[in-house]
Design a protein around this motif. Structure first.
Motif, short mmCIF file in Angstrom:
data_model
loop_
_atom_site.label_atom_id
_atom_site.label_comp_id
_atom_site.label_asym_id
_atom_site.label_seq_id
_atom_site.Cartn_x
_atom_site.Cartn_y
_atom_site.Cartn_z
N ALA A 58 0.84 -1.21 0.00
CA ALA A 58 0.00 0.00 0.00
C ALA A 58 0.87 1.26 0.00
N VAL A 59 1.96 1.24 0.79
CA VAL A 59 2.87 2.39 0.83
C VAL A 59 3.53 2.59 -0.54
N GLU A 60 3.95 1.48 -1.15
CA GLU A 60 4.56 1.56 -2.48
C GLU A 60 3.59 2.13 -3.50
N GLN A 61 2.32 1.70 -3.43
CA GLN A 61 1.30 2.21 -4.36
C GLN A 61 1.07 3.70 -4.15
N GLU A 62 1.05 4.14 -2.88
CA GLU A 62 0.86 5.57 -2.60
C GLU A 62 2.04 6.39 -3.12
N LEU A 63 3.26 5.87 -2.97
CA LEU A 63 4.43 6.56 -3.52
C LEU A 63 4.37 6.62 -5.04
N ARG A 64 3.88 5.53 -5.63
CA ARG A 64 3.74 5.49 -7.10
C ARG A 64 2.73 6.54 -7.56
N ILE A 65 1.63 6.69 -6.80
CA ILE A 65 0.62 7.71 -7.12
C ILE A 65 1.25 9.10 -7.09
N LEU A 66 2.03 9.38 -6.04
CA LEU A 66 2.69 10.69 -5.92
C LEU A 66 3.64 10.93 -7.09
N ARG A 67 4.39 9.89 -7.48
CA ARG A 67 5.32 10.04 -8.61
C ARG A 67 4.57 10.31 -9.90
N LEU A 68 3.45 9.59 -10.11
CA LEU A 68 2.66 9.79 -11.33
C LEU A 68 2.04 11.19 -11.36
N GLU A 69 1.53 11.65 -10.21
CA GLU A 69 0.95 13.00 -10.16
C GLU A 69 2.00 14.06 -10.47
#
Length: 198
Positions: A58-69
């Motif tokens: 879940a933390v990795e997915q949230e970091l991925r979301i931030l990178r994509l944004e």
């Protein structure tokens, strides 16, 4: 050499597990939960590995979301800077994007003017009219060609920008959907089962 046995409660079902204190990972014999045996200074307790992995995911997915944004913001900023450089402005100060029609219409008008000058020049001004008319035709041809090429390049850049932006937005939506419907988000902590009867 004697083996020291310690009792640890399963974090999932609460069952008492008798373990060699050197063991780091174990599977609960009652509920089959995979556990990590954590040795703190004062206590020994178990931690559910599945939940640790889920939280980490879940933390990795949230970091991925931030990178994509951040990628989307950078892409949009670069595109806006490019538009500011390439586009002209109208009287109200609004950006006017290059298009094929304006240079084509201006080219037709300039060609018409050049032909009128050539045809309308009298016998005394025939050479002068011919030179001016041909100059207008040649200049208008190159200006029109440059304007149309510029419009094509702008359209190609906009197409690439929109394609990349759509890709990033789709990837972002996919990650957000996966995070929203992940087991950690749905239920929070794992459901505790009743303590089994020995």
């Amino acid at each position: 050499m004697s083996v020291k046995v310690t009792k640890v409660a399963c974090q999932s079902c609460g069952a008492n597990l008798s373990l060699d204190e050197s063991i780091r990972f174990v599977t609960c014999g009652y509920c089959s939960a995979q556990l990590e045996i954590v040795h703190d200074r004062s206590t020994i307790h178990s931690k559910i590995l599945n939940e640790v992995i889920k939280r980490q995911d879940a933390v990795e997915q949230e970091l991925r979301i931030l990178r994509l944004e951040k990628k989307i913001q950078r892409l949009e900023s670069e595109w806006e800077n490019f538009r500011q450089r390439v586009c002209s402005k109208d009287r109200q100060g609004n950006l006017v994007e290059p298009n094929r029609y304006s240079p084509a219409i201006m080219g037709v008008c300039a060609w018409t003017l050049g032909l009128i000058i050539i045809v309308a020049s009298g016998p005394n001004e025939q050479w002068l009219g011919l030179i001016i008319g041909l100059a207008i035709l040649i200049v208008s041809y190159f200006v029109t060609r440059h304007g149309i090429r510029r419009a094509k390049e702008f359209a190609a850049m906009r197409s690439r920008y929109l394609h990349k932006r759509t890709q990033l937005k789709n990837e972002l939506s996919s990650v957000e959907r996966r995070l929203r419907f992940s087991p950690m988000k749905r239920s929070g902590k794992p459901g505790r089962r009743g303590r089994p009867h020995p």
